[in-house]
Design an enzyme around this catalytic site. Structure first.
Site, PDB file in Angstrom:
ATOM      1  N   ARG A  22       2.739   2.870   5.229  1.00  0.00           N
ATOM      2  CA  ARG A  22       3.927   3.269   4.487  1.00  0.00           C
ATOM      3  C   ARG A  22       3.590   3.077   3.011  1.00  0.00           C
ATOM      4  O   ARG A  22       2.740   2.246   2.660  1.00  0.00           O
ATOM      5  CB  ARG A  22       5.111   2.370   4.844  1.00  0.00           C
ATOM      6  CG  ARG A  22       5.567   2.475   6.280  1.00  0.00           C
ATOM      7  CD  ARG A  22       6.673   1.445   6.573  1.00  0.00           C
ATOM      8  NE  ARG A  22       7.131   1.548   7.938  1.00  0.00           N
ATOM      9  CZ  ARG A  22       6.705   0.789   8.948  1.00  0.00           C
ATOM     10  NH1 ARG A  22       5.794  -0.151   8.723  1.00  0.00           N
ATOM     11  NH2 ARG A  22       7.173   0.949  10.170  1.00  0.00           N
ATOM     12  N   LYS A  47       7.748  -3.574   7.320  1.00  0.00           N
ATOM     13  CA  LYS A  47       9.078  -3.329   7.865  1.00  0.00           C
ATOM     14  C   LYS A  47       9.312  -4.250   9.063  1.00  0.00           C
ATOM     15  O   LYS A  47       8.446  -4.399   9.913  1.00  0.00           O
ATOM     16  CB  LYS A  47       9.177  -1.864   8.286  1.00  0.00           C
ATOM     17  CG  LYS A  47      10.580  -1.382   8.509  1.00  0.00           C
ATOM     18  CD  LYS A  47      10.578   0.114   8.691  1.00  0.00           C
ATOM     19  CE  LYS A  47      11.971   0.624   8.916  1.00  0.00           C
ATOM     20  NZ  LYS A  47      11.981   2.070   9.102  1.00  0.00           N
ATOM     21  N   HIS A 112       5.021  10.007   3.024  1.00  0.00           N
ATOM     22  CA  HIS A 112       5.201   9.612   4.425  1.00  0.00           C
ATOM     23  C   HIS A 112       4.535  10.605   5.376  1.00  0.00           C
ATOM     24  O   HIS A 112       4.176  10.250   6.490  1.00  0.00           O
ATOM     25  CB  HIS A 112       6.692   9.462   4.743  1.00  0.00           C
ATOM     26  CG  HIS A 112       6.948   8.636   5.955  1.00  0.00           C
ATOM     27  ND1 HIS A 112       6.833   7.265   5.959  1.00  0.00           N
ATOM     28  CD2 HIS A 112       7.289   8.982   7.220  1.00  0.00           C
ATOM     29  CE1 HIS A 112       7.101   6.805   7.166  1.00  0.00           C
ATOM     30  NE2 HIS A 112       7.381   7.832   7.955  1.00  0.00           N
ATOM     31  N   ARG A 115       1.250   9.414   6.693  1.00  0.00           N
ATOM     32  CA  ARG A 115       1.396   8.488   7.829  1.00  0.00           C
ATOM     33  C   ARG A 115       1.653   9.276   9.113  1.00  0.00           C
ATOM     34  O   ARG A 115       1.066   8.996  10.157  1.00  0.00           O
ATOM     35  CB  ARG A 115       2.555   7.522   7.532  1.00  0.00           C
ATOM     36  CG  ARG A 115       2.883   6.534   8.619  1.00  0.00           C
ATOM     37  CD  ARG A 115       3.946   5.567   8.078  1.00  0.00           C
ATOM     38  NE  ARG A 115       4.650   4.851   9.107  1.00  0.00           N
ATOM     39  CZ  ARG A 115       4.240   3.727   9.669  1.00  0.00           C
ATOM     40  NH1 ARG A 115       3.096   3.180   9.300  1.00  0.00           N
ATOM     41  NH2 ARG A 115       4.971   3.125  10.591  1.00  0.00           N
ATOM     42  N   HIS A 138       5.484  -0.179  14.993  1.00  0.00           N
ATOM     43  CA  HIS A 138       6.774   0.135  15.607  1.00  0.00           C
ATOM     44  C   HIS A 138       7.082  -0.865  16.708  1.00  0.00           C
ATOM     45  O   HIS A 138       6.232  -1.135  17.550  1.00  0.00           O
ATOM     46  CB  HIS A 138       6.751   1.537  16.220  1.00  0.00           C
ATOM     47  CG  HIS A 138       6.687   2.629  15.213  1.00  0.00           C
ATOM     48  ND1 HIS A 138       6.241   3.890  15.528  1.00  0.00           N
ATOM     49  CD2 HIS A 138       7.007   2.680  13.902  1.00  0.00           C
ATOM     50  CE1 HIS A 138       6.291   4.659  14.454  1.00  0.00           C
ATOM     51  NE2 HIS A 138       6.750   3.945  13.453  1.00  0.00           N
ATOM     52  N   TYR A 147       8.122  10.093  16.483  1.00  0.00           N
ATOM     53  CA  TYR A 147       7.322  10.214  15.270  1.00  0.00           C
ATOM     54  C   TYR A 147       6.082  11.081  15.463  1.00  0.00           C
ATOM     55  O   TYR A 147       5.676  11.806  14.579  1.00  0.00           O
ATOM     56  CB  TYR A 147       6.921   8.793  14.866  1.00  0.00           C
ATOM     57  CG  TYR A 147       6.368   8.637  13.503  1.00  0.00           C
ATOM     58  CD1 TYR A 147       7.133   8.931  12.383  1.00  0.00           C
ATOM     59  CD2 TYR A 147       5.090   8.165  13.318  1.00  0.00           C
ATOM     60  CE1 TYR A 147       6.631   8.751  11.122  1.00  0.00           C
ATOM     61  CE2 TYR A 147       4.577   7.979  12.055  1.00  0.00           C
ATOM     62  CZ  TYR A 147       5.358   8.271  10.963  1.00  0.00           C
ATOM     63  OH  TYR A 147       4.861   8.090   9.719  1.00  0.00           O
TER      64      TYR A 147
END
Length: 165
Positions: A22, A47, A112, A115, A138, A147
């Site tokens: 990210r 995150k 993004h 990614r 994740h 994703y």
């Protein structure tokens, strides 16, 4: 990544893609987060306040070494114009836009997307979704499934069961 002559810009964009980072994760890296002996990048407190690791490409390691010799970062791996100040997200987006202009790509692209491309390319090359989930940090498999969209290339590789009759 031949669109940039600036080693810092080239290294930042290349590292974003090659590790599936990210933007905030890239900009929060410190020089000691690059573990060249183990061949990993340590992503701290990303995150969800979790740490994780990403494999470090040998090509990126060489790029990082060249960048490090030239830039000599003090606190952050990628610093802004002043030593000790992290590079800004806005400036990084501008670097991407400059690279797109140089390559003639006119569609809007975000940081993004690098990614997303990383995850898609891993999936297309046969990497198990569970590993991709771990690499991206994740907590839910569902996030990774959404994703990493199914690509035409992956569908084309599927062999019809009819061919085995």
């Amino acid at each position: 990544m031949t669109a940039h002559n600036n080693i810092k810009h080239k290294t930042m964009l290349s590292l974003l893609y090659s590790c599936g980072l990210r933007c905030s994760e890239l900009l929060n890296l410190k020089p000691n987060d690059i573990d060249s002996h183990r061949g990993i990048v340590i992503i701290r407190q990303s995150k969800g306040k979790k740490d994780r690791i990403a494999p470090l490409s040998l090509k990126i390691l060489e790029m990082l070494r060249e960048y490090y010799v030239i830039s000599k970062p003090t606190i952050w791996l990628f610093e802004g114009q002043n030593a000790g100040v992290p590079y800004s997200t806005k400036s990084l987006q501008s670097v991407l836009e400059q690279a797109l202009q140089k390559t003639g790509i006119i569609k809007p692209v975000t940081l993004h997307w690098l990614r997303h491309s990383y995850a898609t390319h891993l999936l297309e090359s046969g990497t198990d979704l569970r590993y991709i989930q771990e690499l991206l940090g994740h907590s839910s498999r569902k996030t990774t499934e959404i994703y990493t969209h199914v690509s035409t290339k992956s569908i084309q590789r599927i062999k019809s069961p009819f061919d085995d009759l």
